[in-house]
Design an enzyme around this catalytic site. Structure first.
Site, PDB file in Angstrom:
ATOM      1  N   TRP A   2       1.251  14.726  -5.843  1.00  0.00           N
ATOM      2  CA  TRP A   2       2.528  14.027  -5.700  1.00  0.00           C
ATOM      3  C   TRP A   2       2.563  12.951  -6.771  1.00  0.00           C
ATOM      4  O   TRP A   2       1.543  12.291  -7.010  1.00  0.00           O
ATOM      5  CB  TRP A   2       2.625  13.407  -4.300  1.00  0.00           C
ATOM      6  CG  TRP A   2       4.011  12.942  -3.972  1.00  0.00           C
ATOM      7  CD1 TRP A   2       4.485  11.681  -4.047  1.00  0.00           C
ATOM      8  CD2 TRP A   2       5.086  13.752  -3.513  1.00  0.00           C
ATOM      9  NE1 TRP A   2       5.792  11.633  -3.664  1.00  0.00           N
ATOM     10  CE2 TRP A   2       6.202  12.909  -3.328  1.00  0.00           C
ATOM     11  CE3 TRP A   2       5.228  15.117  -3.249  1.00  0.00           C
ATOM     12  CZ2 TRP A   2       7.433  13.370  -2.882  1.00  0.00           C
ATOM     13  CZ3 TRP A   2       6.455  15.568  -2.800  1.00  0.00           C
ATOM     14  CH2 TRP A   2       7.531  14.701  -2.622  1.00  0.00           C
ATOM     15  N   THR A   7      -1.070  11.756  -1.597  1.00  0.00           N
ATOM     16  CA  THR A   7      -2.073  10.702  -1.449  1.00  0.00           C
ATOM     17  C   THR A   7      -2.623  10.663  -0.030  1.00  0.00           C
ATOM     18  O   THR A   7      -3.811  10.396   0.171  1.00  0.00           O
ATOM     19  CB  THR A   7      -1.466   9.346  -1.846  1.00  0.00           C
ATOM     20  OG1 THR A   7      -1.071   9.432  -3.225  1.00  0.00           O
ATOM     21  CG2 THR A   7      -2.447   8.206  -1.679  1.00  0.00           C
ATOM     22  N   PHE A   8      -1.783  10.951   0.958  1.00  0.00           N
ATOM     23  CA  PHE A   8      -2.225  10.923   2.357  1.00  0.00           C
ATOM     24  C   PHE A   8      -3.395  11.875   2.601  1.00  0.00           C
ATOM     25  O   PHE A   8      -4.239  11.624   3.469  1.00  0.00           O
ATOM     26  CB  PHE A   8      -1.048  11.282   3.275  1.00  0.00           C
ATOM     27  CG  PHE A   8      -1.318  11.048   4.724  1.00  0.00           C
ATOM     28  CD1 PHE A   8      -1.308   9.757   5.245  1.00  0.00           C
ATOM     29  CD2 PHE A   8      -1.568  12.103   5.584  1.00  0.00           C
ATOM     30  CE1 PHE A   8      -1.549   9.521   6.596  1.00  0.00           C
ATOM     31  CE2 PHE A   8      -1.816  11.879   6.926  1.00  0.00           C
ATOM     32  CZ  PHE A   8      -1.811  10.592   7.434  1.00  0.00           C
ATOM     33  N   CYS A  27      -0.938   8.015  -6.056  1.00  0.00           N
ATOM     34  CA  CYS A  27       0.100   7.041  -6.373  1.00  0.00           C
ATOM     35  C   CYS A  27       1.146   7.071  -5.271  1.00  0.00           C
ATOM     36  O   CYS A  27       1.749   8.115  -5.013  1.00  0.00           O
ATOM     37  CB  CYS A  27       0.733   7.356  -7.725  1.00  0.00           C
ATOM     38  SG  CYS A  27       2.074   6.248  -8.183  1.00  0.00           S
ATOM     39  N   VAL A  28       1.343   5.930  -4.627  1.00  0.00           N
ATOM     40  CA  VAL A  28       2.360   5.786  -3.587  1.00  0.00           C
ATOM     41  C   VAL A  28       3.343   4.732  -4.067  1.00  0.00           C
ATOM     42  O   VAL A  28       2.997   3.554  -4.177  1.00  0.00           O
ATOM     43  CB  VAL A  28       1.739   5.342  -2.237  1.00  0.00           C
ATOM     44  CG1 VAL A  28       2.818   5.226  -1.167  1.00  0.00           C
ATOM     45  CG2 VAL A  28       0.655   6.304  -1.807  1.00  0.00           C
ATOM     46  N   ILE A  29       4.562   5.168  -4.380  1.00  0.00           N
ATOM     47  CA  ILE A  29       5.584   4.259  -4.892  1.00  0.00           C
ATOM     48  C   ILE A  29       6.456   3.794  -3.736  1.00  0.00           C
ATOM     49  O   ILE A  29       6.921   4.599  -2.927  1.00  0.00           O
ATOM     50  CB  ILE A  29       6.431   4.950  -5.977  1.00  0.00           C
ATOM     51  CG1 ILE A  29       5.528   5.350  -7.155  1.00  0.00           C
ATOM     52  CG2 ILE A  29       7.559   4.033  -6.448  1.00  0.00           C
ATOM     53  CD1 ILE A  29       6.209   6.179  -8.220  1.00  0.00           C
ATOM     54  N   GLU A  47      12.653   3.186  -0.028  1.00  0.00           N
ATOM     55  CA  GLU A  47      13.615   2.487   0.809  1.00  0.00           C
ATOM     56  C   GLU A  47      13.091   2.222   2.211  1.00  0.00           C
ATOM     57  O   GLU A  47      13.628   1.381   2.928  1.00  0.00           O
ATOM     58  CB  GLU A  47      14.910   3.297   0.894  1.00  0.00           C
ATOM     59  CG  GLU A  47      15.609   3.427  -0.448  1.00  0.00           C
ATOM     60  CD  GLU A  47      16.832   4.320  -0.380  1.00  0.00           C
ATOM     61  OE1 GLU A  47      17.170   4.808   0.717  1.00  0.00           O
ATOM     62  OE2 GLU A  47      17.447   4.528  -1.432  1.00  0.00           O
ATOM     63  N   HIS A  92       7.373   3.819   4.426  1.00  0.00           N
ATOM     64  CA  HIS A  92       6.413   4.916   4.337  1.00  0.00           C
ATOM     65  C   HIS A  92       5.226   4.547   3.459  1.00  0.00           C
ATOM     66  O   HIS A  92       4.096   4.930   3.737  1.00  0.00           O
ATOM     67  CB  HIS A  92       7.080   6.189   3.807  1.00  0.00           C
ATOM     68  CG  HIS A  92       7.201   6.230   2.316  1.00  0.00           C
ATOM     69  ND1 HIS A  92       8.146   5.505   1.631  1.00  0.00           N
ATOM     70  CD2 HIS A  92       6.461   6.879   1.396  1.00  0.00           C
ATOM     71  CE1 HIS A  92       7.994   5.713   0.337  1.00  0.00           C
ATOM     72  NE2 HIS A  92       6.980   6.544   0.151  1.00  0.00           N
TER      73      HIS A  92
END
Length: 170
Positions: free
Chosen positions: A30, A64-65, A88-90, A93, A96
């Site tokens: 991801w 990433t999870f 990478c977790v961006i 809104e 999460h």
């Protein structure tokens, strides 16, 4: 300290040799434009410091999870000196990003502590894509390099303590 204040990619300094080390790498697909850049920088840093390409094993997970499970699966397959997890977790809104980042950080630290093997958190948690790009080969370096440096240093520490009995207690 934030990446913009302390860029490990720019000053690698004296690093322990990676010769003879076996390194597992788990990378999230991801945000692959970010994570694959980090993966390439990570592998190049390991190669530059003596880790043989044949002593690196990379697996890809969907997001990433899934990094903690990927790391656990790698631990069961080979006797790795360290496992590097890249993701990478961006921020979006919703919240999460907080749930994923916290779950992954807790999963990876628990896996490392319980297994006694270095599990490296090479996960970006930026607010936006621009920040992710700046930390995956942009003006703030590449977190993949930093993850490889951490793996080399932690594997070296573990190698130095091999054979020592640690007594727990006060």
């Amino acid at each position: 300290m934030s990446s913009k204040d302390n860029n490990l990619s720019a000053s690698k300094g004296d690093l322990p040799s990676g010769e003879g080390l076996k390194i597992g790498i788990v990378v999230s697909d991801w945000n692959d434009n970010i994570t694959h850049s980090m993966l390439e920088a990570c592998k190049n840093t390991l190669l530059e410091n003596g880790v043989s390409e044949s002593d690196m094993l990379t697996i890809h997970v969907p997001g990433t999870f899934e990094l903690p499970v990927g790391a656990k699966l790698l631990m069961g397959e080979e006797n790795f000196n360290a496992i590097i997890c890249i993701g990478c977790v961006i921020k979006g809104e919703t919240k999460h990003d907080e749930y994923i980042s916290n779950a992954v950080a807790n999963g990876l630290i628990n896996l490392g502590v319980l297994s006694g093997k270095p599990v490296i958190f090479g996960v970006l948690t930026p607010n936006n894509m621009e920040q992710a790009l700046e930390r995956s080969g942009g003006k703030y370096g590449n977190k993949g390099v930093e993850a490889a440096i951490s793996a080399l240093k932690m594997a070296d520490i573990k190698r130095k303590f091999k054979g020592f009995k640690v007594k727990i207690g006060f």
